[in-house]
Motif scaffolding. Structure first.
Motif, PDB file in Angstrom:
ATOM      1  N   THR A  40       0.897  -1.175  -0.148  1.00 33.28           N
ATOM      2  CA  THR A  40      -0.035   0.024  -0.068  1.00 33.28           C
ATOM      3  C   THR A  40       1.123   1.423   0.394  1.00 33.28           C
ATOM      4  OG1 THR A  40       0.042   0.370   2.499  1.00 33.28           O
ATOM      5  CG2 THR A  40      -1.749  -1.299   1.158  1.00 33.28           C
ATOM      6  N   TRP A  41       0.149   2.544  -0.393  1.00 28.86           N
ATOM      7  CA  TRP A  41       1.103   3.065  -0.047  1.00 28.86           C
ATOM      8  C   TRP A  41       1.207   3.813  -1.715  1.00 28.86           C
ATOM      9  CZ3 TRP A  41       0.187   7.834   2.293  1.00 28.86           C
ATOM     10  CH2 TRP A  41      -0.296   7.406   3.968  1.00 28.86           C
ATOM     11  N   THR A  42       1.642   5.022  -2.734  1.00 29.07           N
ATOM     12  CA  THR A  42       2.366   5.348  -3.484  1.00 29.07           C
ATOM     13  C   THR A  42       3.608   6.509  -3.698  1.00 29.07           C
ATOM     14  OG1 THR A  42       0.365   6.935  -4.447  1.00 29.07           O
ATOM     15  CG2 THR A  42      -0.171   4.814  -5.102  1.00 29.07           C
ATOM     16  N   GLU A  43       4.073   6.143  -4.471  1.00 33.79           N
ATOM     17  CA  GLU A  43       5.534   7.201  -5.217  1.00 33.79           C
ATOM     18  C   GLU A  43       4.804   9.025  -4.606  1.00 33.79           C
ATOM     19  OE1 GLU A  43       7.258   6.407  -8.598  1.00 33.79           O
ATOM     20  OE2 GLU A  43       7.931   5.006  -7.528  1.00 33.79           O
ATOM     21  N   ARG A  64      10.156  -0.616  -3.068  1.00 37.15           N
ATOM     22  CA  ARG A  64       9.175  -1.326  -4.740  1.00 37.15           C
ATOM     23  C   ARG A  64       7.341  -1.259  -4.132  1.00 37.15           C
ATOM     24  NH1 ARG A  64      13.657  -3.542  -4.135  1.00 37.15           N
ATOM     25  NH2 ARG A  64      15.092  -4.023  -6.228  1.00 37.15           N
ATOM     26  N   MET A  65       6.366  -0.910  -5.514  1.00 40.16           N
ATOM     27  CA  MET A  65       4.927  -0.546  -4.625  1.00 40.16           C
ATOM     28  C   MET A  65       4.571  -1.029  -5.452  1.00 40.16           C
ATOM     29  SD  MET A  65       6.101   3.752  -3.160  1.00 40.16           S
ATOM     30  CE  MET A  65       5.217   3.052  -1.042  1.00 40.16           C
ATOM     31  N   LEU A  66       3.469  -2.221  -5.030  1.00 47.75           N
ATOM     32  CA  LEU A  66       1.950  -2.324  -5.355  1.00 47.75           C
ATOM     33  C   LEU A  66       1.364  -1.789  -6.368  1.00 47.75           C
ATOM     34  CD1 LEU A  66       1.550  -6.410  -3.637  1.00 47.75           C
ATOM     35  CD2 LEU A  66       3.290  -5.539  -6.012  1.00 47.75           C
ATOM     36  N   GLY A  67       0.777  -0.767  -5.208  1.00 46.34           N
ATOM     37  CA  GLY A  67       0.284   0.656  -5.697  1.00 46.34           C
ATOM     38  C   GLY A  67      -1.094   0.930  -5.193  1.00 46.34           C
ATOM     39  N   TYR A  68      -1.122   0.115  -4.045  1.00 39.16           N
ATOM     40  CA  TYR A  68      -2.849  -0.116  -3.728  1.00 39.16           C
ATOM     41  C   TYR A  68      -2.310   1.327  -2.225  1.00 39.16           C
ATOM     42  CZ  TYR A  68      -3.174  -4.104  -6.773  1.00 39.16           C
ATOM     43  OH  TYR A  68      -3.211  -5.069  -7.759  1.00 39.16           O
ATOM     44  N   ALA A  69      -4.315   1.129  -2.314  1.00 48.75           N
ATOM     45  CA  ALA A  69      -4.515   2.110  -0.942  1.00 48.75           C
ATOM     46  C   ALA A  69      -4.115   1.920   0.189  1.00 48.75           C
ATOM     47  CB  ALA A  69      -5.858   3.241  -1.438  1.00 48.75           C
ATOM     48  N   ALA A  71      -6.221   0.162   3.779  1.00 47.88           N
ATOM     49  CA  ALA A  71      -7.409  -0.071   4.211  1.00 47.88           C
ATOM     50  C   ALA A  71      -7.999   1.375   4.304  1.00 47.88           C
ATOM     51  CB  ALA A  71      -8.036  -1.406   5.233  1.00 47.88           C
ATOM     52  N   ARG A  72      -7.673   1.895   6.037  1.00 50.31           N
ATOM     53  CA  ARG A  72      -7.986   2.506   6.321  1.00 50.31           C
ATOM     54  C   ARG A  72      -7.720   4.621   6.102  1.00 50.31           C
ATOM     55  NH1 ARG A  72      -6.134  -0.605  11.813  1.00 50.31           N
ATOM     56  NH2 ARG A  72      -7.758  -2.526  11.540  1.00 50.31           N
ATOM     57  N   VAL A  73      -7.236   4.892   4.934  1.00 49.91           N
ATOM     58  CA  VAL A  73      -6.316   5.806   4.320  1.00 49.91           C
ATOM     59  C   VAL A  73      -6.265   6.074   3.162  1.00 49.91           C
ATOM     60  CG1 VAL A  73      -4.414   7.474   4.959  1.00 49.91           C
ATOM     61  CG2 VAL A  73      -4.730   5.742   6.201  1.00 49.91           C
ATOM     62  N   PRO A  74      -7.616   6.451   2.332  1.00 51.26           N
ATOM     63  CA  PRO A  74      -7.712   6.554   1.118  1.00 51.26           C
ATOM     64  C   PRO A  74      -6.922   7.449   0.773  1.00 51.26           C
ATOM     65  CG  PRO A  74      -9.550   7.046   1.617  1.00 51.26           C
ATOM     66  CD  PRO A  74      -8.961   6.928   3.212  1.00 51.26           C
ATOM     67  N   GLU A  75      -6.403   8.611   0.896  1.00 51.09           N
ATOM     68  CA  GLU A  75      -4.925   9.320   0.506  1.00 51.09           C
ATOM     69  C   GLU A  75      -3.736   8.720   0.389  1.00 51.09           C
ATOM     70  OE1 GLU A  75      -5.331  10.588   4.750  1.00 51.09           O
ATOM     71  OE2 GLU A  75      -6.861  10.357   2.802  1.00 51.09           O
ATOM     72  N   SER A  76      -3.635   7.036   0.697  1.00 50.44           N
ATOM     73  CA  SER A  76      -1.996   6.989   0.416  1.00 50.44           C
ATOM     74  C   SER A  76      -2.318   6.422  -0.966  1.00 50.44           C
ATOM     75  CB  SER A  76      -2.174   5.220   1.405  1.00 50.44           C
ATOM     76  OG  SER A  76      -3.662   5.000   0.882  1.00 50.44           O
ATOM     77  N   ALA A  77      -3.144   6.258  -1.749  1.00 51.02           N
ATOM     78  CA  ALA A  77      -2.962   6.154  -3.125  1.00 51.02           C
ATOM     79  C   ALA A  77      -4.235   6.822  -3.851  1.00 51.02           C
ATOM     80  CB  ALA A  77      -3.350   4.370  -3.366  1.00 51.02           C
ATOM     81  N   GLY A  79      -6.707   7.783  -5.811  1.00 50.87           N
ATOM     82  CA  GLY A  79      -8.037   7.157  -7.435  1.00 50.87           C
ATOM     83  C   GLY A  79      -7.692   5.965  -7.404  1.00 50.87           C
ATOM     84  N   GLY A  80      -6.889   5.548  -6.610  1.00 52.54           N
ATOM     85  CA  GLY A  80      -6.842   3.875  -6.443  1.00 52.54           C
ATOM     86  C   GLY A  80      -7.387   3.306  -5.724  1.00 52.54           C
ATOM     87  N   LEU A  81      -7.319   1.665  -5.387  1.00 49.10           N
ATOM     88  CA  LEU A  81      -8.149   0.847  -5.167  1.00 49.10           C
ATOM     89  C   LEU A  81      -7.541   0.547  -4.056  1.00 49.10           C
ATOM     90  CD1 LEU A  81      -8.653  -2.254  -7.903  1.00 49.10           C
ATOM     91  CD2 LEU A  81     -10.468  -0.881  -6.772  1.00 49.10           C
ATOM     92  N   ARG A  82      -8.566   0.274  -2.586  1.00 48.04           N
ATOM     93  CA  ARG A  82      -7.794  -0.041  -1.943  1.00 48.04           C
ATOM     94  C   ARG A  82      -7.210  -1.193  -2.267  1.00 48.04           C
ATOM     95  NH1 ARG A  82     -11.607  -0.662   3.017  1.00 48.04           N
ATOM     96  NH2 ARG A  82     -12.344  -1.935   2.330  1.00 48.04           N
ATOM     97  N   PHE A  83      -5.950  -2.299  -0.944  1.00 46.51           N
ATOM     98  CA  PHE A  83      -5.417  -3.684  -1.322  1.00 46.51           C
ATOM     99  C   PHE A  83      -6.892  -4.356  -0.866  1.00 46.51           C
ATOM    100  CE2 PHE A  83      -2.603  -6.384   0.457  1.00 46.51           C
ATOM    101  CZ  PHE A  83      -2.138  -7.194  -0.695  1.00 46.51           C
ATOM    102  N   LEU A  84      -7.588  -4.282  -0.109  1.00 45.50           N
ATOM    103  CA  LEU A  84      -8.521  -4.712   0.327  1.00 45.50           C
ATOM    104  C   LEU A  84      -9.762  -5.270  -0.731  1.00 45.50           C
ATOM    105  CD1 LEU A  84      -9.136  -4.395   3.897  1.00 45.50           C
ATOM    106  CD2 LEU A  84      -7.840  -6.035   2.630  1.00 45.50           C
ATOM    107  N   ASP A  85      -9.773  -4.305  -2.112  1.00 45.00           N
ATOM    108  CA  ASP A  85     -10.876  -4.251  -3.104  1.00 45.00           C
ATOM    109  C   ASP A  85     -10.604  -5.059  -4.244  1.00 45.00           C
ATOM    110  OD1 ASP A  85     -12.514  -3.535  -0.991  1.00 45.00           O
ATOM    111  OD2 ASP A  85     -12.288  -1.766  -1.310  1.00 45.00           O
ATOM    112  N   ALA A  86      -9.477  -5.312  -4.094  1.00 44.27           N
ATOM    113  CA  ALA A  86      -8.672  -5.074  -5.471  1.00 44.27           C
ATOM    114  C   ALA A  86      -8.332  -6.576  -5.926  1.00 44.27           C
ATOM    115  CB  ALA A  86      -6.704  -4.798  -5.621  1.00 44.27           C
ATOM    116  N   PRO A  87      -8.749  -6.847  -7.726  1.00 43.44           N
ATOM    117  CA  PRO A  87      -9.340  -8.429  -7.863  1.00 43.44           C
ATOM    118  C   PRO A  87      -8.160  -9.016  -7.463  1.00 43.44           C
ATOM    119  CG  PRO A  87      -9.546  -7.093  -9.381  1.00 43.44           C
ATOM    120  CD  PRO A  87      -9.082  -6.225  -8.722  1.00 43.44           C
TER     121      PRO A  87
END
Length: 252
Positions: A40-43, A64-69, A71-77, A79-87
Motif C-alpha cells: 500500500t501507499w504510492t510514490e 518497490r510498491m504495488l500501488g494500492y491504498a 484500507a483506512r487511508v484513501p489518500e495513500s493511493a 484515485g486507486g483501489l484499496r488493497f482489500l478491494d483489488a481483484p
C-alpha cells in the motif's frame, strides 16, 4: 556459508522495519541482495518518502510498491483501489512481477494472523504473497510477468506465545496481541547486533511516530522495554521446493 538473497513483502511502510528490520539489515550487511515490496501507499506520498529513507538505512534498496491504498487511508493511493478491494488475480500478478524480477532465494511476509495487530491489510498481504510465491515459479501463470522463478522458502514473520512478556507494553496500550504456539517457530533470530540500524529505520517512519502508531508507542517506552521487543525476530518457514535448508536459512 553465503547469505541468501531476500525479498520482504509487507503491507505498509514501517511494517518492514518493525517486523523484519534486523534480518533485512543483517542480510544486506553480509552482501546479500535484499529488497522490500510494499503493498500500500504510492510514490509521491509522505510515507513513501519515509519508506525510502528506512530502506536506505537497512540497506534494502529502493521502494518497490504495488500501488494500492491502505484500507483506512484513501489518500495513500489517490484515485486507486484499496488493497482489500483489488481483484485477487491482479494483486497476485503485480507481486509476481517483483518476485520474477528480483529472483530471491527467500521471501518474507506477514504470518496468517497479519502479525500481532491483525490489521486486515497485513492478513491480505500474507494471502497474496503465499499465492504469488507459488505462481511465480509456474511458467503458464502470468506469462507476461517475466521468466519463472520459484524462491526456495517463504518465511512468515510472527511472534510466539512465549514472547507475550516482551509484548506486554503493547497490551497495556490497548493493542490486541495475536501470537502462535511456540512449536510452530522454525527460526528465532537474535538481531541485537543490528538493533541500532533497525531502530533508526523504525524512526524514519516519522508519520507513524507522530501519530502514536506502533513506532510512536515504541518511542515512548523505556529503552530496555523497546529493545526487548525489537531484539528478537521469529519466523515460520514454509518450503516451496526441495532444497538444502542450509542454503536458504535465516540465520543470526
Amino acid at each position: 556459508m553465503s547469505v541468501p538473497s531476500l525479498l520482504a513483502v509487507f503491507a505498509h511502510p514501517d511494517d518492514e522495519s518493525l517486523s523484519s528490520g534486523g534480518v533485512l539489515a543483517r542480510h544486506a550487511a553480509a552482501g546479500a541482495r535484499t529488497g522490500v515490496v510494499t503493498a500500500t501507499w504510492t510514490e509521491g506520498t509522505r510515507r513513501a518518502a519515509e519508506l525510502a529513507e528506512a530502506l536506505r538505512i537497512l540497506g534494502a534498496g529502493g521502494p518497490r510498491m504495488l500501488g494500492y491504498a491502505d484500507a483506512r487511508v484513501p489518500e495513500s493511493a489517490p484515485g486507486g483501489l484499496r488493497f482489500l478491494d483489488a481483484p485477487l488475480d491482479e494483486a497476485v500478478g503485480r507481486l509476481v512481477v517483483h518476485v520474477r524480477q528480483f529472483r530471491p532465494e527467500i521471501v518474507v511476509t506477514h504470518d496468517a494472523y497479519g502479525g500481532v495487530t491483525g490489521h486486515p491489510d497485513h492478513v491480505h498481504t500474507h494471502r497474496v504473497t503465499a499465492l504469488a510465491v507459488q505462481a511465480a515459479g509456474l511458467e503458464r501463470l502470468y506469462p507476461d510477468a517475466g521468466e519463472p522463478w520459484r524462491p526456495s522458502a517463504l518465511y512468515l514473520a510472527t511472534h510466539p506465545h512465549s514472547a507475550v512478556g516482551a509484548l506486554s507494553e503493547f497490551a497495556h496500550a490497548g493493542r490486541a496481541l495475536r501470537t502462535v504456539p511456540d512449536e510452530l517457530i522454525t527460526a528465532t533470530v537474535d538481531v541485537s547486533p543490528w538493533l541500532a540500524r533497525k531502530w533508526a529505520a523504525v524512526l524514519a517512519h516519522r508519520t507513524e511516530v507522530e501519530r502514536g502508531a506502533a513506532p510512536g508507542l515504541l518511542a515512548g517506552f523505556p529503552t530496555a522495554v523497546r529493545e526487548r521487543f525489537l531484539a528478537t525476530e521469529w519466523y515460520i518457514r514454509h518450503e516451496t521446493i526441495s532444497a538444502a535448508p542450509t542454503q536458504t536459512e535465516l540465520t543470526a
